[in-house]
Motif scaffolding. Structure first.
Motif, PDB file in Angstrom:
ATOM      1  N   ARG A 103     -37.118 -21.096   0.486  1.00  0.00           N
ATOM      2  CA  ARG A 103     -36.453 -19.849   0.838  1.00  0.00           C
ATOM      3  C   ARG A 103     -37.179 -18.664   0.211  1.00  0.00           C
ATOM      4  NH1 ARG A 103     -30.087 -19.591   0.182  1.00  0.00           N
ATOM      5  NH2 ARG A 103     -30.371 -21.095   1.879  1.00  0.00           N
ATOM      6  N   GLY A 104     -37.353 -17.624   1.015  1.00  0.00           N
ATOM      7  CA  GLY A 104     -37.941 -16.388   0.526  1.00  0.00           C
ATOM      8  C   GLY A 104     -39.453 -16.349   0.559  1.00  0.00           C
ATOM      9  N   ALA A 105     -40.107 -17.414   1.047  1.00  0.00           N
ATOM     10  CA  ALA A 105     -41.563 -17.399   1.129  1.00  0.00           C
ATOM     11  C   ALA A 105     -42.008 -16.365   2.164  1.00  0.00           C
ATOM     12  CB  ALA A 105     -42.101 -18.779   1.492  1.00  0.00           C
ATOM     13  N   LYS A 106     -43.123 -15.710   1.876  1.00  0.00           N
ATOM     14  CA  LYS A 106     -43.630 -14.642   2.741  1.00  0.00           C
ATOM     15  C   LYS A 106     -45.046 -14.977   3.213  1.00  0.00           C
ATOM     16  CE  LYS A 106     -40.064 -11.911   2.134  1.00  0.00           C
ATOM     17  NZ  LYS A 106     -40.199 -10.637   1.415  1.00  0.00           N
ATOM     18  N   ILE A 107     -45.390 -14.442   4.366  1.00  0.00           N
ATOM     19  CA  ILE A 107     -46.763 -14.557   4.864  1.00  0.00           C
ATOM     20  C   ILE A 107     -47.632 -13.564   4.099  1.00  0.00           C
ATOM     21  CG2 ILE A 107     -48.251 -14.410   6.879  1.00  0.00           C
ATOM     22  CD1 ILE A 107     -45.760 -14.860   8.597  1.00  0.00           C
ATOM     23  N   VAL A 108     -48.672 -14.056   3.465  1.00  0.00           N
ATOM     24  CA  VAL A 108     -49.565 -13.152   2.746  1.00  0.00           C
ATOM     25  C   VAL A 108     -50.930 -13.056   3.403  1.00  0.00           C
ATOM     26  CG1 VAL A 108     -48.425 -13.466   0.535  1.00  0.00           C
ATOM     27  CG2 VAL A 108     -50.282 -14.997   1.164  1.00  0.00           C
ATOM     28  N   GLY A 109     -51.266 -13.982   4.276  1.00  0.00           N
ATOM     29  CA  GLY A 109     -52.571 -13.903   4.907  1.00  0.00           C
ATOM     30  C   GLY A 109     -52.750 -14.962   5.964  1.00  0.00           C
ATOM     31  N   VAL A 110     -53.849 -14.833   6.706  1.00  0.00           N
ATOM     32  CA  VAL A 110     -54.212 -15.758   7.771  1.00  0.00           C
ATOM     33  C   VAL A 110     -55.709 -16.005   7.690  1.00  0.00           C
ATOM     34  CG1 VAL A 110     -54.470 -15.993  10.271  1.00  0.00           C
ATOM     35  CG2 VAL A 110     -52.325 -15.169   9.343  1.00  0.00           C
ATOM     36  N   LEU A 111     -56.112 -17.242   7.898  1.00  0.00           N
ATOM     37  CA  LEU A 111     -57.522 -17.577   8.023  1.00  0.00           C
ATOM     38  C   LEU A 111     -57.860 -17.602   9.510  1.00  0.00           C
ATOM     39  CD1 LEU A 111     -57.933 -20.393   5.347  1.00  0.00           C
ATOM     40  CD2 LEU A 111     -58.213 -17.930   5.087  1.00  0.00           C
ATOM     41  N   HIS A 112     -58.803 -16.773   9.899  1.00  0.00           N
ATOM     42  CA  HIS A 112     -59.093 -16.574  11.316  1.00  0.00           C
ATOM     43  C   HIS A 112     -60.085 -17.617  11.825  1.00  0.00           C
ATOM     44  CE1 HIS A 112     -57.054 -12.663  11.165  1.00  0.00           C
ATOM     45  NE2 HIS A 112     -57.650 -12.509   9.997  1.00  0.00           N
ATOM     46  N   GLY A 113     -60.304 -17.559  13.128  1.00  0.00           N
ATOM     47  CA  GLY A 113     -61.315 -18.402  13.747  1.00  0.00           C
ATOM     48  C   GLY A 113     -60.967 -19.870  13.681  1.00  0.00           C
ATOM     49  N   ASP A 114     -61.958 -20.692  13.359  1.00  0.00           N
ATOM     50  CA  ASP A 114     -61.775 -22.141  13.369  1.00  0.00           C
ATOM     51  C   ASP A 114     -60.855 -22.633  12.265  1.00  0.00           C
ATOM     52  OD1 ASP A 114     -63.465 -22.165  15.492  1.00  0.00           O
ATOM     53  OD2 ASP A 114     -65.204 -22.956  14.420  1.00  0.00           O
ATOM     54  N   GLU A 115     -60.673 -21.856  11.209  1.00  0.00           N
ATOM     55  CA  GLU A 115     -59.792 -22.307  10.133  1.00  0.00           C
ATOM     56  C   GLU A 115     -58.339 -22.370  10.596  1.00  0.00           C
ATOM     57  OE1 GLU A 115     -60.518 -23.470   7.203  1.00  0.00           O
ATOM     58  OE2 GLU A 115     -62.659 -23.241   7.564  1.00  0.00           O
ATOM     59  N   ALA A 116     -57.881 -21.330  11.290  1.00  0.00           N
ATOM     60  CA  ALA A 116     -56.548 -21.320  11.925  1.00  0.00           C
ATOM     61  C   ALA A 116     -55.453 -21.730  10.949  1.00  0.00           C
ATOM     62  CB  ALA A 116     -56.526 -22.209  13.153  1.00  0.00           C
ATOM     63  N   ALA A 117     -55.363 -21.024   9.829  1.00  0.00           N
ATOM     64  CA  ALA A 117     -54.376 -21.367   8.805  1.00  0.00           C
ATOM     65  C   ALA A 117     -53.522 -20.153   8.495  1.00  0.00           C
ATOM     66  CB  ALA A 117     -55.060 -21.867   7.533  1.00  0.00           C
ATOM     67  N   VAL A 118     -52.301 -20.404   8.077  1.00  0.00           N
ATOM     68  CA  VAL A 118     -51.377 -19.363   7.629  1.00  0.00           C
ATOM     69  C   VAL A 118     -51.105 -19.610   6.149  1.00  0.00           C
ATOM     70  CG1 VAL A 118     -49.091 -18.349   7.901  1.00  0.00           C
ATOM     71  CG2 VAL A 118     -50.327 -19.166   9.909  1.00  0.00           C
ATOM     72  N   ILE A 119     -51.264 -18.558   5.345  1.00  0.00           N
ATOM     73  CA  ILE A 119     -51.084 -18.672   3.903  1.00  0.00           C
ATOM     74  C   ILE A 119     -49.735 -18.062   3.542  1.00  0.00           C
ATOM     75  CG2 ILE A 119     -52.020 -18.081   1.645  1.00  0.00           C
ATOM     76  CD1 ILE A 119     -54.749 -17.805   3.017  1.00  0.00           C
ATOM     77  N   LEU A 120     -48.893 -18.866   2.919  1.00  0.00           N
ATOM     78  CA  LEU A 120     -47.578 -18.436   2.473  1.00  0.00           C
ATOM     79  C   LEU A 120     -47.551 -18.400   0.952  1.00  0.00           C
ATOM     80  CD1 LEU A 120     -45.360 -20.674   4.781  1.00  0.00           C
ATOM     81  CD2 LEU A 120     -46.015 -18.322   5.195  1.00  0.00           C
ATOM     82  N   GLN A 121     -46.818 -17.434   0.420  1.00  0.00           N
ATOM     83  CA  GLN A 121     -46.600 -17.387  -1.019  1.00  0.00           C
ATOM     84  C   GLN A 121     -45.110 -17.463  -1.290  1.00  0.00           C
ATOM     85  OE1 GLN A 121     -48.149 -13.970  -3.196  1.00  0.00           O
ATOM     86  NE2 GLN A 121     -48.419 -15.253  -5.009  1.00  0.00           N
ATOM     87  N   THR A 122     -44.737 -18.411  -2.131  1.00  0.00           N
ATOM     88  CA  THR A 122     -43.337 -18.595  -2.455  1.00  0.00           C
ATOM     89  C   THR A 122     -42.916 -17.598  -3.526  1.00  0.00           C
ATOM     90  OG1 THR A 122     -43.809 -20.234  -4.167  1.00  0.00           O
ATOM     91  CG2 THR A 122     -43.569 -21.037  -1.919  1.00  0.00           C
ATOM     92  N   THR A 123     -41.632 -17.552  -3.765  1.00  0.00           N
ATOM     93  CA  THR A 123     -41.127 -16.634  -4.782  1.00  0.00           C
ATOM     94  C   THR A 123     -41.601 -17.025  -6.175  1.00  0.00           C
ATOM     95  OG1 THR A 123     -39.105 -17.973  -4.860  1.00  0.00           O
ATOM     96  CG2 THR A 123     -39.097 -16.032  -3.428  1.00  0.00           C
ATOM     97  N   ARG A 124     -41.995 -18.292  -6.350  1.00  0.00           N
ATOM     98  CA  ARG A 124     -42.520 -18.725  -7.651  1.00  0.00           C
ATOM     99  C   ARG A 124     -43.953 -18.293  -7.868  1.00  0.00           C
ATOM    100  NH1 ARG A 124     -43.262 -23.704  -7.168  1.00  0.00           N
ATOM    101  NH2 ARG A 124     -42.561 -24.032  -5.038  1.00  0.00           N
ATOM    102  N   GLY A 125     -44.641 -17.855  -6.804  1.00  0.00           N
ATOM    103  CA  GLY A 125     -45.994 -17.350  -6.935  1.00  0.00           C
ATOM    104  C   GLY A 125     -47.075 -18.264  -6.413  1.00  0.00           C
ATOM    105  N   ASN A 126     -46.769 -19.549  -6.184  1.00  0.00           N
ATOM    106  CA  ASN A 126     -47.816 -20.451  -5.719  1.00  0.00           C
ATOM    107  C   ASN A 126     -48.110 -20.226  -4.247  1.00  0.00           C
ATOM    108  OD1 ASN A 126     -45.139 -21.558  -5.379  1.00  0.00           O
ATOM    109  ND2 ASN A 126     -46.127 -23.375  -4.549  1.00  0.00           N
TER     110      ASN A 126
END
Length: 1312
Positions: free
Chosen positions: A667-690
């Motif tokens: 709960r409360g995790a936010k989208i902080v970034g995206v890896l474009h192109g072939d990586e095709a990843a979504v980076i989430l950061q939790t409220t704990r910081g990881n």
């Protein structure tokens, strides 16, 4: 992984009563959002927060109220706070007076007095208690009725020690008001040591105390959540600057961090925001005061923002108690500043994390390494704290601009991203750019191109007067939009970082009347940007032109509310590039070009294909912790609401295939970034910081299909392996026929036999894009496939995907890759995985290898093949061992079959005797027996026929056991007598199979007339029977007897017309023939035969029968017309009731939309099975599970009762419609009716004929009109009593069917 950005700065000036007056204290009214200030002249100022006008940058409040408190001479205010329960201000003075000022009543009363003066007043969070510290070091805790609850000493004084009257200790309450904390001096110490003491609220007993430390002044603040207590250490003795220290409730130190200033710096104020995640401190330095804001993440305290002020302004601040990112500062001179902050992701568009920490920017390219802060790859060190930054990354150019708290602008030029690994663990010192003019204080800034910055800055505010040579002295006061041109005097060395030598010049400056909320560069146009004002209006800024002259207003892009988070991204629109503006406001509404896309958005980011950097997907997280991957084309086409259900998930029963979101597990995790192109990843950061990196299937498939469209087959294959996606995507993304043309290029690029073998084993006939990945219909490959469509499928296996693909791969392997054992094994794999497996061809290749081994060939090519044993074991591993053994037998190679049997772990006792027996047979018989064992009967027949006449009986037995071999046997056998035997055996088989017509024909071919006669007699072919009787040369009497028998049989079979033909032609019985024609209702032939023989009795018989039949038909038509009306009335009543009930259920469902998700889900599940003919399910919610046997039984009963119409049943409506359709006259009945009408006219019964035709027309018209009426009402939700009537539709149909083929039976002489 986020940065704190100041996006709004509002100013308001208090009209003080005198020039010598200064503001000393402040208080906040949460209920009515009011600010209170107390001045040195004992004036109280009341200021509503609504006085800050959002549109203007500087205002003077017209709603400010001023009151004065009368104090004794020499007395002054020492403490000040607002009591919510009393709706009044509590004032403490140096003489010890406690005064209550009623703000609305403008009255002041003294409620008490304490000895030694009032040093501190602090109400508890719930407002029930009031804590007071006196000048004599006493703690007084009173109720809101001014009753003293208890009194205790702040310090434990030994006997004979006088009270220190200069006690300065604050009181800070825990968020729940159960404890409060104070600071007290250590009397036994020679140095200024203090102890932190925690007191219990109700009893005033000491709960805990810390060790004696050198605390600074009276700075103390308990976190609202209650987890930590913040204080300040004085570390001058260690020649260090002060440190902020955090304690637990038990008085134990938990952690500390340095403020990173000079040794002489002091911390005056320390405040937590209401959400306890930001800690702000006012630090007084030698030449300036600064406001520092820290944030804790991953056990590291980041200095996220710093604002500097002139020291003489004496600035102070407080957090808004209701809004965690709103801070209020004021100066002694009455200048009040309202700061609004937002959290921005630290990940830039190129997937690089730039985390601000004091005077450093921590750099981590996430595309190279997913490294959470405080770890980083390298960092930049600046002369002072970083307030804001902007990154320019385009065309391999990377420029970083940072605005510092001292008003300087720093520029860094970086090499391409793929070289940054060389900078690991390095720190680069960045010099400030050189400029002849000050820049003011930046609020927003962005890059227009690689050497130009567009900034919104202000002059004239307290925190902007620190800039060198402030322009406010020259009349530049307010907010300005200015272009800053950059130039570097140092030559950039490729692969290095340029941190110095930058010169900045303000080339254009435009004043702003309204507040700017954000600016974003225009990706579709160079040197252009979009500017958002406070009311949501969007304007385009063009370099050298500005906004005031020649600005382009985008009214259709204007936002309905201010959106602090604004992004403009390039999107493709019908082949052209255009900008698309996104804005997110502070309540979670995501705007797209003037329209609201989502009402509960928490964060968003964009994904693009690195080849053209065009954004293809929006990554959206909602407040329900759901992650959506939204196609930009769905947004452009206005389909997002339908496809993504307004981004709101209601707990409904639905298939998993239809779920278009991902549940965020924390709960409360936010989208902080995206890896474009072939990586095709979504980076989430939790409220704990990881950090958590996920790979949404939709993005991964998009990147794979992008690679396939660009014909990067190896990259696509590696992504498929990494993400465990079905390999069939490679061939199915635009049709496997298209892939056949690229098979050679695929093999050349992959160039790995292991990967190709893995790909070959995964191919299957299923189209994976229409089954497993059917929900991803908007993949780019589907759109790009038009460029690769094959004209026609070529080859005999054009309908077999597996065989065609593997044949193309096999051909490409032979052409593209050199001969090697691995290649041969891969080719064997393609043969084994074909559909059906090409085992014989594979064994032929192994047989060639074995022959080369047996010959002992020294051919160099021998080393390019694996051993026969290895190849055979590979084939057996891929295929069914029994199938390989049978394929080896099918090659008639007994030695190879033995080798296969041995390698497949067969028992020699089972196969050796059989192989030895075959070995001693002649070749033809050996092959015959092998073919019989393998059920290859065609080959077996050929071999046994070629074996000679001695095996003719075996040949006949084989054909009798396998009747499909008779045609082949006729082709192989040339002897006429044996051909007749084959034909007769074939006829016997057909006769046994009840195919008497074919059997009779076969018997005739072999001149077996008796059997042909019986076959024709068995199938009821009377003409064939009589013809064969002629061939048998039967006598006349025998023929007549046979005709009598056939006539009786045909009558019994219900074929009176054919029986009449035999009676007239073979027996000569005219009376019987006419009677049979009348029974067959062949009125014209009956009348023709009667007149032909000119027998009056027969003519009268035909006439009477036709009149009787006409009367009967008229009655049937009238009865049918009545039934049509009855069934239609019932159908309309049922349909009307169904529509009324559906409208009622729809109204109930709309009323349930106001319920919460759980209630709505429960109610909808109870109503989901209801219809016009079903009752509601039980409220217990128990699911009824029926077995398959019960379902089949119900289907059988339903099929049996389908002809019945059960009133009130669920299928009554459809049953009535089907019954009306079934009442239509058949074609045979129409032909009989036409014959009867003609006969009646010939017999002179014109009126009867006219009456009969009218009755038939009325019935058929009513039936057609009723069916049309039912079909129209079934497809319509409304019924009109005036239009939907049988009479109306009958008239309508009468006009339509005048010349219709359905009424071909009518006589036109009678009017319609």
């Amino acid at each position: 992984m986020k940065n704190l950005k100041l996006y709004s700065e509002l100013l308001l000036n208090l009209d003080l009563q005198s020039k010598e007056e200064s503001i000393l204290f402040s208080a906040f009214d949460i209920e009515r959002s009011r600010l209170f200030f107390a001045s040195s002249a004992n004036f109280l100022y009341t200021l509503p927060l609504s006085s800050f006008q959002n549109g203007a940058w500087k205002t003077t409040s017209s709603s400010m109220e001023v009151d004065q408190i009368d104090l004794e001479p020499g007395d002054f205010i020492t403490s000040f706070d607002y009591l919510m329960e009393k709706e009044a201000l509590m004032v403490g003075t140096s003489n010890g007076h406690l005064m209550l000022h009623i703000v609305d009543g403008h009255s002041t009363e003294v409620v008490g007095q304490v000895e030694g003066g009032v040093k501190c007043i602090s109400p508890s969070p719930d407002g029930d208690l009031l804590g007071i510290i006196t000048g004599f070091g006493q703690i007084l805790v009173m109720t809101h009725d001014w009753d003293l609850l208890y009194e205790t000493a702040l310090e434990d004084l030994p006997d004979g020690v006088d009270v220190n009257q200069n006690v300065e200790s604050p009181i800070s309450w825990r968020g729940d008001g159960k404890y409060f904390v104070t600071l007290s001096e250590e009397l036994n110490s020679t140095s200024s040591l203090k102890r932190l003491k925690v007191w219990e609220r109700d009893s005033g007993t000491l709960h805990a105390a810390s060790e004696s430390k050198s605390f600074v002044g009276s700075v103390l603040e308990w976190m609202p959540s209650g987890a930590k207590i913040a204080a300040v250490y004085d570390r001058k003795a260690e020649n260090k600057c002060p440190s902020i220290v955090l304690f637990e409730r038990n008085g134990l130190q938990r952690s500390l961090f340095s403020i990173n200033e000079h040794v002489d710096a002091t911390v005056e104020i320390l405040k937590w925001n209401c959400s306890s995640d930001l800690l702000a401190a006012l630090v007084r330095c030698e030449n300036f005061d600064c406001l520092k804001i820290w944030f804790l993440s991953n056990n590291h305290w980041y200095l996220k923002h710093e604002i500097r002020y002139l020291r003489q302004d004496g600035v102070k601040f407080l957090w808004d108690p209701m809004k965690p990112l709103q801070l209020i500062c004021w100066t002694r001179g009455g200048q009040i500043m309202l700061y609004k902050f937002i959290w921005n992701t630290a990940v830039m568009e190129n997937s690089t994390a730039l985390v601000i920490d004091d005077s450093k920017i921590l750099v981590t390219p996430l595309s190279l390494s997913l490294m959470p802060p405080p770890m980083y790859l390298f960092n930049f060190k600046f002369p002072s704290a970083v307030r804001d930054m902007a990154l320019y990354s385009r065309d391999s150019k990377n420029h970083l601009a940072a605005f510092l708290s001292d008003g300087c602008l720093c520029i860094v030029e970086l090499p391409p991203l793929d070289t940054w690994e060389e900078f690991e663990s390095k720190e680069f010192f960045v010099e400030a750019s050189v400029s002849d003019f000050p820049f003011g204080s930046f609020i927003h800034f962005t890059w227009l191109d690689s050497h130009m910055i567009l900034a919104v800055s202000h002059y004239g505010l307290s925190n902007s007067n620190l800039s060198r040579g402030s322009l406010s002295e020259d009349g530049f006061v307010g907010f300005y939009l200015q272009e800053i041109e950059l130039a570097c005097s140092e030559d950039h060395v490729p692969g290095s970082v340029t941190c110095s030598g930058w010169h900045a010049k303000v080339s254009c400056r435009n004043s702003l009347e309204n507040m700017v909320i954000g600016i974003a560069p225009n990706p579709a146009k160079n040197c252009s940007a979009f500017v958002q004002f406070y009311d949501g209006k969007i304007c385009e800024y063009i370099t050298k032109i500005g906004i005031s002259r020649g600005a382009v207003k985008h009214d259709n892009w204007s936002l309905s509310s201010a959106c602090p988070w604004m992004s403009v991204v390039p999107v493709g629109d019908h082949g052209s590039l255009k900008p698309l503006l996104f804005g997110l406001d502070d309540i979670g509404m995501l705007h797209v070009s003037g329209k609201v896309l989502c009402n509960n958005c928490s964060s968003f980011f964009f994904y693009s294909n690195l080849a053209d950097q065009v954004v293809t997907h929006l990554i959206l997280a909602t407040k329900q912790d759901l992650l959506y991957i939204v196609d930009i084309n769905d947004i452009l086409n206005g389909e997002s609401e339908i496809k993504y259900e307004n981004f709101i998930h209601v707990n409904k029963r639905k298939e998993e295939d239809n779920i278009n979101f991902i549940n965020i597990w924390e709960r409360g995790a936010k989208i902080v970034g995206v890896l474009h192109g072939d990586e095709a990843a979504v980076i989430l950061q939790t409220t704990r910081g990881n950090l958590e990196c996920i790979y949404p299937r939709k993005l991964v498939l998009t990147s794979i299909c992008n690679a396939l469209v660009q014909r990067r087959f190896r990259d696509a294959l590696l992504m498929l392996r990494r993400h465990r996606i079905d390999f069939n995507v490679i061939v199915d993304h635009c049709g496997w026929q298209v892939f056949l043309q690229s098979a050679s290029e695929f093999v050349r690029q992959v160039n790995s036999l292991n990967y190709i073998t893995e790909f070959v084993c995964a191919i299957k006939n299923e189209n994976i894009m229409e089954t497993l990945y059917k929900n991803f219909s908007s993949l780019p490959c589907l759109k790009g496939s038009k460029d690769f469509q094959a004209r026609d499928s070529v080859g005999p296996d054009s309908t077999n995907k597996v065989t065609s693909i593997l044949a193309a791969i096999r051909k490409a392997l032979e052409e593209q890759l050199p001969e090697s054992p691995a290649r041969e094994l891969c080719i064997l794999t393609t043969l084994a995985r074909s559909n059906p497996p090409a085992l014989e061809e594979a064994l032929e290749r192994i047989k060639v290898i074995r022959e080369m081994e047996l010959l002992g060939s020294i051919d160099p090519r021998r080393m390019s093949f694996p051993s026969a044993e290895e190849a055979l074991k590979h084939l057996l591993w891929l295929s069914d061992t029994d199938a390989v053994y049978e394929a080896a037998l099918g090659l008639y190679d007994l030695n190879l079959a033995a080798i296969v049997a041995l390698n497949s772990q067969r028992d020699p006792k089972e196969f050796l005797p059989f192989l030895q027996e075959l070995e001693h047979m002649p070749v033809v018989l050996m092959r015959y027996n092998i073919d019989l064992r393998l059920h290859r009967f065609e080959k077996a027949l050929k071999h046994i026929v070629s074996a000679g006449d001695a095996y003719y009986s075996d040949c006949m037995n084989l054909m009798k056991k396998n009747p499909h071999l008779f045609p082949l046997g006729l082709q192989l056998i040339n002897d006429p007598s044996r051909r007749r035997q084959v034909l007769e055996a074939w006829g016997d088989h057909l006769s046994d199979e009840k195919c008497f017509e074919d059997a009779a024909t076969t018997y005739l071919c072999c001149s077996s007339l008796e059997k042909a006669f019986k076959s024709y007699r068995a199938c009821g072919n009377w003409s064939g029977v009589l013809t064969v009787a002629g061939l048998l040369k039967l006598g006349k009497e025998e023929i007549i007897k046979l005709a009598h028998e056939l006539c009786e049989e045909l009558q019994a079979l219900g074929k009176p017309r054919e029986a009449a033909k035999i009676a007239l032609e073979y027996i000569g019985d005219v009376n019987a023939g006419i009677s049979l024609l009348i029974s067959a209702r062949d009125w014209e032939d009956a009348l023709r035969v009667a007149f032909m023989h000119n027998i009056q009795d027969l003519i009268s018989e035909v006439k009477n029968a036709s009149l009787e039949c006409a009367s009967l038909l008229i009655g049937e038509y009238e009865e049918g017309l009545e039934k049509v009306g009855k069934y239609l009335v019932r159908y309309l009543a049922v349909r009307q009731r169904r529509l009324l009930l559906a409208a009622k259920l729809q109204a109930e469902e709309q009323s349930m939309n106001d319920l919460d998700d759980d209630a709505a889900s429960e109610t909808s599940s109870n109503l989901s099975g209801m219809s016009a003919y079903t009752t509601g399910t039980r409220s217990s919610g128990v699911t009824s599970i029926s077995s398959s046997a019960a379902s089949k039984a119900r289907d059988t009963r339903r099929q049996r009762k389908r002809g019945k119409i059960r009133p009130g049943s669920a299928g009554e409506e459809m049953a009535l419609v089907e019954h009306l359709k079934g009442m239509s006259p058949t074609d045979g009945a129409k032909l009989e009716l036409k014959s009867l009408l003609l006969s009646l006219v010939m017999l002179g019964e014109v009126e009867i004929a006219r009456k009969l035709q009218r009755a038939g027309e009325n019935f058929q018209l009513s039936q057609l009109a009723a069916v049309r009426l039912a079909e129209d009402t079934m497809s319509n939700d409304r019924m009109d009593d005036q239009i939907h009537t049988l009479e109306h539709y009958t008239q309508k149909m009468r006009l339509e069917v005048q010349n219709s083929e359905a009424f071909f039976w009518r006589c036109k002489v009678f009017p319609f």
